[in-house]
Design a protein around this motif. Structure first.
Motif, short mmCIF file in Angstrom:
data_model
loop_
_atom_site.label_atom_id
_atom_site.label_comp_id
_atom_site.label_asym_id
_atom_site.label_seq_id
_atom_site.Cartn_x
_atom_site.Cartn_y
_atom_site.Cartn_z
N PRO A 130 0.83 -1.21 0.00
CA PRO A 130 0.00 0.00 0.00
C PRO A 130 0.86 1.26 0.00
CG PRO A 130 0.12 -0.87 2.22
CD PRO A 130 0.90 -1.83 1.35
N VAL A 131 1.56 1.49 -1.09
CA VAL A 131 2.46 2.64 -1.18
C VAL A 131 1.99 3.58 -2.29
CG1 VAL A 131 4.47 1.40 -0.28
CG2 VAL A 131 4.00 1.38 -2.74
N PRO A 132 2.27 4.88 -2.16
CA PRO A 132 1.91 5.83 -3.23
C PRO A 132 2.83 5.63 -4.43
CG PRO A 132 3.17 6.95 -1.52
CD PRO A 132 2.91 5.56 -1.01
N THR A 133 2.33 5.97 -5.60
CA THR A 133 3.12 5.81 -6.82
C THR A 133 3.58 7.15 -7.40
OG1 THR A 133 1.09 5.78 -8.15
CG2 THR A 133 2.00 3.65 -7.44
N ASP A 134 3.36 8.23 -6.66
CA ASP A 134 3.70 9.55 -7.19
C ASP A 134 4.81 10.23 -6.40
OD1 ASP A 134 2.31 10.01 -4.88
OD2 ASP A 134 0.87 11.43 -5.75
N VAL A 135 5.70 9.44 -5.76
CA VAL A 135 6.78 10.05 -5.00
C VAL A 135 7.77 10.72 -5.95
CG1 VAL A 135 6.57 8.36 -3.13
CG2 VAL A 135 8.17 7.94 -5.00
N LEU A 136 8.39 11.80 -5.47
CA LEU A 136 9.33 12.55 -6.30
C LEU A 136 10.75 12.52 -5.75
CD1 LEU A 136 7.21 15.73 -7.14
CD2 LEU A 136 7.48 13.64 -8.49
N THR A 137 10.89 12.21 -4.45
CA THR A 137 12.21 12.25 -3.84
C THR A 137 12.51 10.94 -3.12
OG1 THR A 137 11.46 13.13 -1.71
CG2 THR A 137 11.95 14.73 -3.46
N LEU A 138 13.78 10.71 -2.86
CA LEU A 138 14.20 9.52 -2.14
C LEU A 138 13.62 9.52 -0.72
CD1 LEU A 138 15.95 6.97 -2.16
CD2 LEU A 138 17.87 8.38 -1.39
N GLU A 139 13.53 10.72 -0.12
CA GLU A 139 13.00 10.83 1.23
C GLU A 139 11.53 10.40 1.28
OE1 GLU A 139 16.63 12.94 0.84
OE2 GLU A 139 14.76 13.18 -0.30
N GLU A 140 10.76 10.82 0.28
CA GLU A 140 9.35 10.43 0.23
C GLU A 140 9.22 8.91 0.05
OE1 GLU A 140 7.52 14.48 -1.88
OE2 GLU A 140 7.44 12.54 -2.90
N ALA A 141 10.04 8.34 -0.80
CA ALA A 141 9.98 6.89 -1.01
C ALA A 141 10.35 6.14 0.27
CB ALA A 141 10.91 6.49 -2.15
N GLN A 142 11.40 6.61 0.92
CA GLN A 142 11.84 5.96 2.16
C GLN A 142 10.75 6.01 3.22
OE1 GLN A 142 15.33 7.75 3.86
NE2 GLN A 142 15.59 6.19 5.41
N GLU A 143 10.13 7.17 3.38
CA GLU A 143 9.09 7.31 4.38
C GLU A 143 7.91 6.38 4.09
OE1 GLU A 143 6.13 10.80 6.21
OE2 GLU A 143 7.70 11.32 4.79
N ALA A 144 7.51 6.31 2.81
CA ALA A 144 6.36 5.47 2.43
C ALA A 144 6.67 3.99 2.67
CB ALA A 144 6.00 5.72 0.97
N ILE A 145 7.88 3.57 2.31
CA ILE A 145 8.23 2.14 2.48
C ILE A 145 8.35 1.78 3.95
CG2 ILE A 145 10.05 0.45 2.07
CD1 ILE A 145 10.57 1.89 -0.63
N LEU A 146 8.94 2.67 4.75
CA LEU A 146 9.05 2.39 6.19
C LEU A 146 7.67 2.34 6.84
CD1 LEU A 146 12.14 4.57 7.19
CD2 LEU A 146 11.99 2.07 7.13
N HIS A 147 6.79 3.24 6.41
CA HIS A 147 5.42 3.23 6.95
C HIS A 147 4.72 1.91 6.64
CE1 HIS A 147 1.59 4.90 8.31
NE2 HIS A 147 1.06 4.42 7.19
N TRP A 148 4.91 1.42 5.41
CA TRP A 148 4.33 0.14 4.99
C TRP A 148 4.91 -1.01 5.82
CZ3 TRP A 148 7.25 -2.96 1.02
CH2 TRP A 148 6.66 -4.22 0.84
N LEU A 149 6.23 -1.04 5.96
CA LEU A 149 6.87 -2.14 6.69
C LEU A 149 6.48 -2.15 8.17
CD1 LEU A 149 10.43 -2.05 5.08
CD2 LEU A 149 8.60 -3.70 4.65
N LYS A 150 6.40 -0.97 8.76
CA LYS A 150 6.02 -0.89 10.17
C LYS A 150 4.57 -1.28 10.35
CE LYS A 150 9.38 2.67 11.48
NZ LYS A 150 9.57 4.08 11.90
N GLY A 151 3.74 -0.97 9.34
CA GLY A 151 2.32 -1.30 9.43
C GLY A 151 2.06 -2.79 9.34
#
Length: 283
Positions: A262-283
């Protein structure tokens, strides 16, 4: 300043026949815009950039500056409204011609009829803006410089004319990563001025994601997509259909999404991608 294209078509004359390149282009560029023109090879993006700069006249349709329909640059004598628009072609360092860096950067302001003192002041300011010391480099031949330095001298020559709109065709082509980042930083600095606009031609989707606030995708001479980078990069299938690859981060997020993440597909930066993936993994 506002540049408006209404119903613009363009065709090159080849061996007495017309070769259509652009069809029914409607576009408006205003102060504060940072527009990326992108598309596969042969989509018409470089031709469109030259029409925006007044270097080519449309076969049909209208191009206006601040509401005034104008002929192209070549039909003006004396001061021209088009001088408010500066354009750097691909590999602009190949356009260097003067014996010294200072003479090259001063060429544009001198042709604008400025006094010698103002010409010198603009040349110094422009060289400093691109990270070059006028005192150290001004008397050197541009042809003795590195490729990255020559690129910066060429850009300084455009900045010395103090354009309101800066148009760049593949500005990082041929540069190493450090040179690419330096040029992108220079473009960002110009774009931060509220009364300026930037148009960048690029097929590099990662570059587009990093700099633009609006994207126009051309396909076979027509506008296929337009919107913010986030709007555009959500449409992975459409981009691929038009011969473009989304940025690597976008491809990664689409791949994770297809696998059920359940990750967004419109990330623009590495920081946004990292935050989304960590949120998914923690969830």
């Amino acid at each position: 300043m506002e540049i408006s294209l209404q119903g613009v078509d363009f065709a090159y004359q080849v061996a007495g026949r017309q070769l259509p390149v652009l069809y029914n282009i409607n576009l408006k560029i205003s102060a504060g815009d940072f527009l990326a023109l992108t598309g596969a090879g042969g989509s018409g993006k470089s031709t469109l950039a030259q029409i925006i700069a007044g270097l080519l006249e449309p076969t049909a349709g209208k191009v206006s500056l601040d509401g005034r329909v104008l002929p192209g640059r070549g039909r003006f004598r004396g001061p021209s409204p088009w001088s408010r628009i500066g354009m750097a072609f691909q590999m602009p360092e190949q356009q260097l011609f003067a014996e010294t860096v200072m003479e090259d950067v001063s060429f544009g302001p001198r042709n604008m009829g400025l006094s010698p003192d103002r010409v010198k002041a603009r040349a110094y300011k422009a060289l400093e803006a691109v990270g070059l010391d006028p005192e150290t480099i001004g008397d050197r031949s541009p042809f003795t410089l590195s490729g990255g330095q020559r690129r910066r001298v060429a850009l300084a020559g455009i900045l010395a004319m103090e354009p309101e709109v800066l148009i760049l065709d593949e500005p990082t082509a041929g540069l190493d990563p450090a040179g690419q980042e330096l040029v992108l930083d220079l473009i960002r600095d110009f774009a931060r001025r509220r009364d300026r606009a930037v148009v960048v031609v690029s097929h590099n989707m990662a570059e587009v994601a990093a700099i633009a606030n609006q994207v126009l995708v051309l396909h076979q001479g027509r506008i296929a997509l337009r919107g913010t980078p986030r709007d555009i990069f959500r449409q992975e299938e459409a981009l691929r259909a038009y011969g473009l690859l989304p940025p690597p981060l976008t491809q990664l997020m689409h791949s994770l999404k297809q696998r059920g993440a359940p990750v967004p597909t419109d990330v623009l930066t590495l920081e946004e991608a990292q935050e989304a993936i960590l949120h998914w993994l923690k969830g």
